[in-house]
Design a protein around this motif. Structure first.
Motif, short mmCIF file in Angstrom:
data_model
loop_
_atom_site.label_atom_id
_atom_site.label_comp_id
_atom_site.label_asym_id
_atom_site.label_seq_id
_atom_site.Cartn_x
_atom_site.Cartn_y
_atom_site.Cartn_z
N HIS A 147 18.03 -3.28 -11.45
CA HIS A 147 16.61 -3.43 -11.14
C HIS A 147 15.94 -2.07 -11.37
CE1 HIS A 147 16.74 -7.26 -8.43
NE2 HIS A 147 17.27 -7.45 -9.63
N ASN A 148 15.55 -1.86 -12.60
CA ASN A 148 15.02 -0.54 -12.98
C ASN A 148 13.50 -0.50 -12.81
OD1 ASN A 148 17.64 -0.08 -13.59
ND2 ASN A 148 17.36 0.10 -15.80
N TYR A 149 13.06 -0.69 -11.57
CA TYR A 149 11.63 -0.69 -11.31
C TYR A 149 11.34 -0.25 -9.89
CZ TYR A 149 12.65 -5.29 -9.20
OH TYR A 149 13.18 -6.30 -8.43
N ALA A 150 10.10 0.09 -9.69
CA ALA A 150 9.61 0.43 -8.35
C ALA A 150 8.31 -0.34 -8.12
CB ALA A 150 9.37 1.93 -8.24
N LEU A 151 7.96 -0.47 -6.85
CA LEU A 151 6.70 -1.11 -6.48
C LEU A 151 5.87 -0.14 -5.65
CD1 LEU A 151 8.28 -4.53 -5.52
CD2 LEU A 151 6.65 -4.21 -7.39
N THR A 152 4.58 -0.27 -5.77
CA THR A 152 3.68 0.50 -4.92
C THR A 152 2.42 -0.33 -4.70
OG1 THR A 152 2.63 2.67 -4.59
CG2 THR A 152 2.45 1.70 -6.79
N ALA A 153 1.57 0.13 -3.79
CA ALA A 153 0.28 -0.52 -3.57
C ALA A 153 -0.82 0.53 -3.70
CB ALA A 153 0.23 -1.16 -2.18
N ALA A 154 -1.86 0.17 -4.41
CA ALA A 154 -3.01 1.06 -4.55
C ALA A 154 -4.00 0.74 -3.44
CB ALA A 154 -3.65 0.88 -5.92
N ALA A 155 -4.33 1.75 -2.62
CA ALA A 155 -5.09 1.51 -1.39
C ALA A 155 -6.52 1.04 -1.67
CB ALA A 155 -5.11 2.77 -0.54
N LEU A 156 -7.19 1.69 -2.58
CA LEU A 156 -8.61 1.41 -2.75
C LEU A 156 -8.88 0.20 -3.63
CD1 LEU A 156 -10.08 5.01 -3.03
CD2 LEU A 156 -10.00 3.49 -1.05
N THR A 157 -7.99 -0.08 -4.57
CA THR A 157 -8.17 -1.24 -5.45
C THR A 157 -7.41 -2.45 -4.96
OG1 THR A 157 -6.44 -0.30 -6.83
CG2 THR A 157 -8.71 0.07 -7.53
N SER A 158 -6.60 -2.27 -3.92
CA SER A 158 -5.89 -3.36 -3.25
C SER A 158 -5.04 -4.19 -4.22
CB SER A 158 -6.90 -4.26 -2.51
OG SER A 158 -6.23 -5.03 -1.54
N LYS A 159 -4.18 -3.51 -4.91
CA LYS A 159 -3.30 -4.20 -5.86
C LYS A 159 -1.86 -3.73 -5.67
CE LYS A 159 -6.82 -4.62 -9.50
NZ LYS A 159 -7.04 -6.08 -9.28
N ILE A 160 -0.94 -4.65 -5.93
CA ILE A 160 0.47 -4.29 -6.04
C ILE A 160 0.72 -3.89 -7.49
CG2 ILE A 160 2.86 -5.13 -5.93
CD1 ILE A 160 1.92 -7.13 -3.79
N TRP A 161 1.37 -2.75 -7.66
CA TRP A 161 1.69 -2.26 -8.99
C TRP A 161 3.20 -2.24 -9.19
CZ3 TRP A 161 -1.49 -0.35 -13.01
CH2 TRP A 161 -2.86 -0.38 -12.74
N LEU A 162 3.59 -2.66 -10.38
CA LEU A 162 4.99 -2.61 -10.79
C LEU A 162 5.17 -1.44 -11.75
CD1 LEU A 162 7.85 -3.98 -11.00
CD2 LEU A 162 6.91 -5.29 -12.93
N ILE A 163 6.09 -0.56 -11.41
CA ILE A 163 6.40 0.58 -12.28
C ILE A 163 7.78 0.30 -12.85
CG2 ILE A 163 6.50 3.09 -12.43
CD1 ILE A 163 3.85 1.97 -11.25
N GLU A 164 7.82 -0.08 -14.10
CA GLU A 164 9.05 -0.65 -14.66
C GLU A 164 9.50 0.13 -15.89
OE1 GLU A 164 10.64 -5.14 -15.56
OE2 GLU A 164 8.57 -4.66 -16.11
#
Lengths: 440, 239
Positions: free
Chosen positions: A268-285
């Motif tokens: 699983h070569n990825y990370a997840l984060t959340a952007a506070a102001l835009t309210s999105k889940i981001w996948l860093i893959e």
């Protein structure tokens, strides 16, 4: 044991070690540094790094120890101890060193760092070292945030700098004795900092970005109403060659990407984060060519309402992502089995505001605290300050206990870490198996 | 975990359980509970390490000399074994059951030994040192058995200490936590809780890197060794 028998055991062990060469371990509270021993089974304590509030108790920042083992009925859900550091420093994040016996905790305002010994008496941590030279050591980094254990060292992210108290900042390394090693400034056009996480298998380190002292020490409504201030918000993540400590790629992730959670399972070569102001889940893959791509994979609630996702926690099996949204005081649980398509599976109102979330290694309990920053917390009756424990059965969160940090005279609870008597007494575990182990 | 790996893990635990331990009680424990180091496990690096000399390894700490016993039972010291060379120093105990601990450490040192032994330039300038933190059971004779098993092809030395009093200052200097792992009634299991750490020393006895489970990779260590050798060569050239 005879010499031959010993040689036989050594040989057998060595061969089997090679057989196991590709085996993977497991994570405990799933956002910890992998360079430390894990705690399995039921935690006995939750250590809560707490901001002092004027007029509440002694008004000082403090490390609070809460009883968390239901078999210890005298202390379950109760304050066991509290060690004040004197004064208010914008207590925020903390992290264990590589032996898990020492907890480093920082103040974002004046950049003080305290090191607590939690091993000697896990119910009553003690301050054993104070570092008051962080800014000077680092040549100007301000606001020690994430404390990420490396072997023999502690990696500390900054949020700001002493030149203009803006967002340009760096990462600072100390050895375990508190001796300064080096500073790594964030690269041009990606100079903001916040969290750091390492995926050793890929030799990649990710950093995220927030904002500088000028903003995080100013009341949130003022920041939100000031277009100039809102220009000084991080919108990048940086991919580093971890071993070389060199930035190699800047990713555009608008709206303050905060906590970083690398997936824990093999391949699983990825990370997840959340952007506070835009309210999105981001996948860093990671892509096939080895570089990384950042992709917004889901909205969190209605971004137009600015729900303000703050902390996230990824379960040890990489299936569930717990997302706290500060403004509506809720936790949203996403099934991220397919990280490209998160599915909302549960929403639980935790309080009038909620910030940090911490899941246990066995995935059965989830803890929440309420405070974001002293100047960003809600006011009036919405200024609830609590630690709340919930059970998680894979479908819903069920309340276990709550501690009112204002009634207890403690302050604003922020980050949580777990402690366990058996661990610190170096006792072997008695066969308790985790959900993840059972699944294998 | 695959069935093969699970089987191997059980066998490994059984194979490595020390004779002095309460075998029956240990066998009753979940082998996974003995693997107290978590994270990415035994490490299969999925990257190409940065090339030697392309990065810096700032000093982390400086260690002092310490008395040891070599595998023949003779008194020696740490610096006598490293001989002011670049050195990879590992702390182990020979009956370790942790798959991502001493067994991994010895396996990586074995691979380093083969590469270093085959390169005269490295063999002349690099030392490997394996030191037991279990003086009670890891006698010089047992360390000699370890040496026989690994049949070093480079300057790979095996050592132990006379007793705990001699050991503890050494562990403290290296910041290598080690503790006896006990059953809940306080009896020693025969195992130690120890976070795997392997130390890269330069010629001035400064710690230049500390390796743990997550990145103790022979290729990476060799690149670090070569980085320090390039640094030393540059310092000599620069006067």
């Amino acid at each position: 044991m005879t010499r031959n028998a010993f040689v036989g055991r050594v040989g057998m062990a060595a061969v089997l070690a090679l057989l196991l060469g590709a085996a993977r371990g497991r994570a405990d509270e799933t956002c910890m540094s992998p360079y430390m021993p894990k705690i399995t089974g039921q935690e006995d304590y939750v250590y809560v790094w707490t901001l002092g509030v004027e007029g509440v108790g002694d008004g000082s920042d403090k490390l609070v120890t809460i009883g968390a083992n239901p078999t210890d009925t005298a202390h379950y859900g109760k304050v066991i101890s509290s060690v004040s550091v004197g004064g208010r420093h914008e207590a925020h994040h903390a992290g264990f060193g590589d032996d898990r016996g020492h907890l480093w905790a920082g103040g974002l305002d004046d950049s003080l760092i305290w090191v607590f010994d939690v091993a000697a008496d896990p119910a009553h941590p003690k301050v054993v070292r104070t570092i008051d030279s962080f800014v000077k050591d680092s040549d100007g980094v301000v606001g020690p945030h994430t404390f990420f254990a490396l072997p023999g060292r502690m990696l500390v992210t900054g949020l700001s700098n002493d030149k203009d108290h803006g967002g340009r900042t760096g990462l600072v390394e100390y050895n375990n004795d508190g001796k300064y090693i080096q500073t790594l400034w964030l690269p041009d056009k990606a100079e903001y900092g916040y969290d750091v996480r390492v995926q050793p298998r890929l030799n990649r380190m990710l950093t995220s970005s927030f904002t500088g002292w000028n903003n995080y020490m100013t009341p949130l409504p003022k920041v939100m109403a000031n277009p100039e201030a809102m220009k000084h918000i991080g919108s990048t993540m940086v991919v580093w060659d971890f071993h070389a400590r060199k930035p190699i790629q800047t990713l555009q992730v608008p709206g303050a990407p905060l906590e970083i959670r690398w997936a824990l399972q093999p391949r699983h070569n990825y990370a997840l984060t959340a952007a506070a102001l835009t309210s999105k889940i981001w996948l860093i893959e990671q892509k096939d060519d080895g570089t990384f791509a950042a992709t917004a994979v889901a909205d969190i609630a209605n971004p137009k309402d600015i729900p303000f996702p703050v902390d996230v926690s990824l379960s040890a099996d990489d299936r569930f992502l717990f997302v706290d949204t500060f403004m509506d005081g809720s936790c949203r649980v996403y099934d991220v089995s397919d990280p490209h398509h998160p599915k909302l599976v549960h929403t639980q109102k935790i309080g009038s505001q909620v910030n940090m979330v911490s899941e246990t290694w066995d995935g059965k309990r989830v803890y929440f605290t309420s405070s974001l920053l002293a100047n960003w917390d809600k006011t009036g009756k919405d200024n609830e300050q609590f630690l709340k424990a919930y059970g998680w059965d894979g479908k819903r969160l069920t309340p276990l206990f709550a501690v009112d940090f204002l009634k207890e005279g403690l302050g604003r609870p922020h980050i949580m870490h777990f402690g366990q008597e058996r661990f610190y007494k170096n006792q072997i575990y008695s066969g308790e198996t985790a959900r993840l182990a059972a699944a294998r | 975990m695959t069935v093969v790996r699970a089987f191997a893990c059980v066998l490994l635990t059984l194979a490595a359980i020390p004779a002095a331990a309460d075998d029956a009680r240990l066998r009753a424990a979940d082998p996974n509970e003995l693997a107290y180091t978590y994270g990415v496990g035994t490490f299969a690096p999925d990257y190409t390490p940065p090339p030697p000399g392309s990065y810096a390894l700032p000093p982390i700490d400086t260690v002092t000399d310490h008395a040891l016993l070599d595998a023949e039972g003779r008194s020696t010291t740490l610096f006598a074994l490293t001989q002011d060379r670049v050195a990879v120093v590992a702390f182990v105990y020979t009956t370790c059951a942790e798959t991502t601990g001493c067994l991994l450490s010895l396996g990586v040192q074995h691979r380093l030994d083969r590469v270093i032994g085959a390169d005269p330039n490295l063999a002349r300038r690099v030392a490997l040192v394996t030191i037991s933190f279990d003086p009670e059971r890891d006698t010089p004779a047992r360390m000699a058995v370890m040496r026989t098993f690994h049949a070093p092809q480079s300057e790979w030395r095996f050592a132990t200490t006379r007793d705990d009093a001699q050991l503890q200052p050494l562990l403290a200097d290296f910041d290598q936590p080690v503790a006896k792992l006990r059953f809940e009634d306080g009896a020693w299991t025969g195992l130690f809780r120890h976070v795997l750490k392997v130390f890269l020393l330069d010629g001035q006895h400064r710690v230049r890197n500390v390796y743990s489970v997550g990145f103790f990779d022979p290729t990476l260590v060799l690149n670090d060794v070569r980085t320090l050798l390039l640094e030393a060569a540059g310092e000599r050239a620069g006067g």
